[in-house]
Write an enzyme that holds these catalytic residues in place. Structure first.
Site, mmCIF file in Angstrom:
data_model
loop_
_atom_site.group_PDB
_atom_site.id
_atom_site.type_symbol
_atom_site.label_atom_id
_atom_site.label_comp_id
_atom_site.label_asym_id
_atom_site.label_seq_id
_atom_site.Cartn_x
_atom_site.Cartn_y
_atom_site.Cartn_z
ATOM 1 N N LYS A 61 -13.192 88.710 2.730
ATOM 2 C CA LYS A 61 -14.626 88.428 2.793
ATOM 3 C C LYS A 61 -14.927 87.461 3.933
ATOM 4 C CE LYS A 61 -15.241 89.493 -2.063
ATOM 5 N NZ LYS A 61 -15.266 89.082 -3.461
ATOM 6 N N GLN A 105 -15.734 83.907 -6.953
ATOM 7 C CA GLN A 105 -14.791 85.004 -7.143
ATOM 8 C C GLN A 105 -14.357 85.100 -8.603
ATOM 9 O OE1 GLN A 105 -13.981 87.218 -4.754
ATOM 10 N NE2 GLN A 105 -12.590 88.345 -6.085
ATOM 11 N N ASP A 128 -23.883 88.548 -5.378
ATOM 12 C CA ASP A 128 -23.202 89.518 -6.255
ATOM 13 C C ASP A 128 -24.206 90.317 -7.091
ATOM 14 O OD1 ASP A 128 -20.398 89.757 -6.191
ATOM 15 O OD2 ASP A 128 -20.132 87.772 -7.077
HETATM 16 N N1 GUN Z 1 -13.750 90.177 -8.481
HETATM 17 C C1 GUN Z 1 -13.582 91.528 -8.421
HETATM 18 N N2 GUN Z 1 -14.721 92.138 -8.000
HETATM 19 C C2 GUN Z 1 -15.626 91.159 -7.803
HETATM 20 C C3 GUN Z 1 -16.974 91.153 -7.349
HETATM 21 O O1 GUN Z 1 -17.595 92.186 -7.074
HETATM 22 N N3 GUN Z 1 -17.565 89.925 -7.259
HETATM 23 C C4 GUN Z 1 -16.917 88.771 -7.594
HETATM 24 N N4 GUN Z 1 -17.590 87.633 -7.493
HETATM 25 N N5 GUN Z 1 -15.669 88.749 -8.004
HETATM 26 C C5 GUN Z 1 -15.022 89.926 -8.106
#
Ligand code: GUN
Length: 297
Positions: A61, A105, A128
């Site tokens: 990311k 996360q 998100d």
């Molecule tokens: N962990 C796995 N997929 C995601 C996601 O789409 N967003 C977040 N914040 N954590 C994750």
């Protein structure tokens, strides 16, 4: 129609990697023009604990943020962090006007209440799309920040089928908060006729057979084979499952790609389908969040 399609003998392979690159280029140009207007989009990523997969996702990311010109901030906290410390960090990021997007996360360590953490994020910075304000907004068809993976899937579907998805039968396999439910809401917003099937559904196969669009997000390796699909179905495979095959580790989706790829109209591969779109749409949401916040000032 997008050019990111390859043709096999029968089905189109939807190239998510190429489409994600196109999206990143679009974002890069938009970030540049925002910077000219004095706004530098900024994403803060918070990682608690040492889950190795989460570390890889976060690194990816941050890399993509750098690529698009989005400023990124990383906050790493030890696994034993108190919930209150994490909430305080979120409060600080909420009030920092130079931060436009906040991503915590998941999964969080077991002692931290995930819902309480997600609800603490300012809905305007919730890249998100997991805050109940945004979940509710999506279900009402309002323009809010929406979850990255399903939003990326809609882009792949529009590139494949054209912008008008109205009237198509869409079947979503799986009912998770991260993918299944928001996917169904986004398809409904596009005026599809939407059915969600899940572990308690009777006649899953018969229902899937009605799908013009099938989105698989259950986490069951190769569950969907050609007996579930009609020949003009467009298949989006969100599953990422690690399996052992012939003594080797292999990534496969929830769809049996080899079995269906010559019988359906189009399909996303795993890897290289939905995966790269998720990160691209995280960057797009950060840009969108920066825009919404600029309008508020
Ligand atoms: N962990 C796995 N997929 C995601 C996601 O789409 N967003 C977040 N914040 N954590 C994750």
């Amino acid at each position: 129609m997008n050019i990111a399609l390859h043709t096999t003998t029968e089905a189109h392979i939807i190239d998510g990697k190429a489409t994600a690159q196109t999206v990143l280029e679009e974002i890069k140009a938009e970030v540049e023009s925002m910077k000219v207007q004095g706004i530098e989009p900024c994403l803060a990523v918070v990682l608690v604990g040492d889950d190795p997969a989460s570390h890889v996702y976060v690194r990816n990311k941050v890399e993509k943020a750098q690529y698009t010109g989005i400023r990124s901030l990383e906050y790493r906290m030890p696994a034993e962090t108190h919930a209150e410390t994490l909430l305080k960090q979120i409060d600080e990021l909420n009030t920092d006007a130079s931060v436009h997007g906040i991503l915590v996360q998941l999964p969080l360590p077991a002692h931290i209440d995930e819902t309480a953490v997600l609800q603490r994020i300012d809905p305007l910075k919730d890249v998100d799309g997991f805050h109940s304000e945004n979940v509710g907004g999506l279900s009402q068809g309002r323009d809010v920040l929406t979850p990255c993976t399903p939003t990326g899937c809609i882009r792949l579907l529009k590139d494949t089928l054209g912008d008008d998805l109205s009237g198509l039968n869409a079947v979503v396999v799986g009912r998770s908060n991260i993918v299944g439910k928001p996917m169904a809401a986004l398809l409904l917003k596009e005026s599809c006729t939407v059915t969600i099937v899940h572990s308690r559904t009777r006649n899953i196969q018969d229902i899937c057979k009605t799908a013009d669009i099938l989105v698989a997000a259950v986490g069951k390796p190769k569950m969907i084979d050609s007996s579930y699909l009609k020949s003009d179905a467009v298949v989006i495979d969100v599953g990422i499952n690690r399996i052992q095959e012939n003594g080797k580790n292999r990534l496969v989706g929830d769809v049996d790609f080899e079995d269906v790829c010559n019988t359906v109209k189009a399909i996303t591969p795993v890897p290289g389908g939905v995966g790269p779109m998720t990160i691209a749409y995280l960057m797009k949401n950060t840009l969108e969040a920066a825009r919404m916040q600029a309008k508020q000032i």
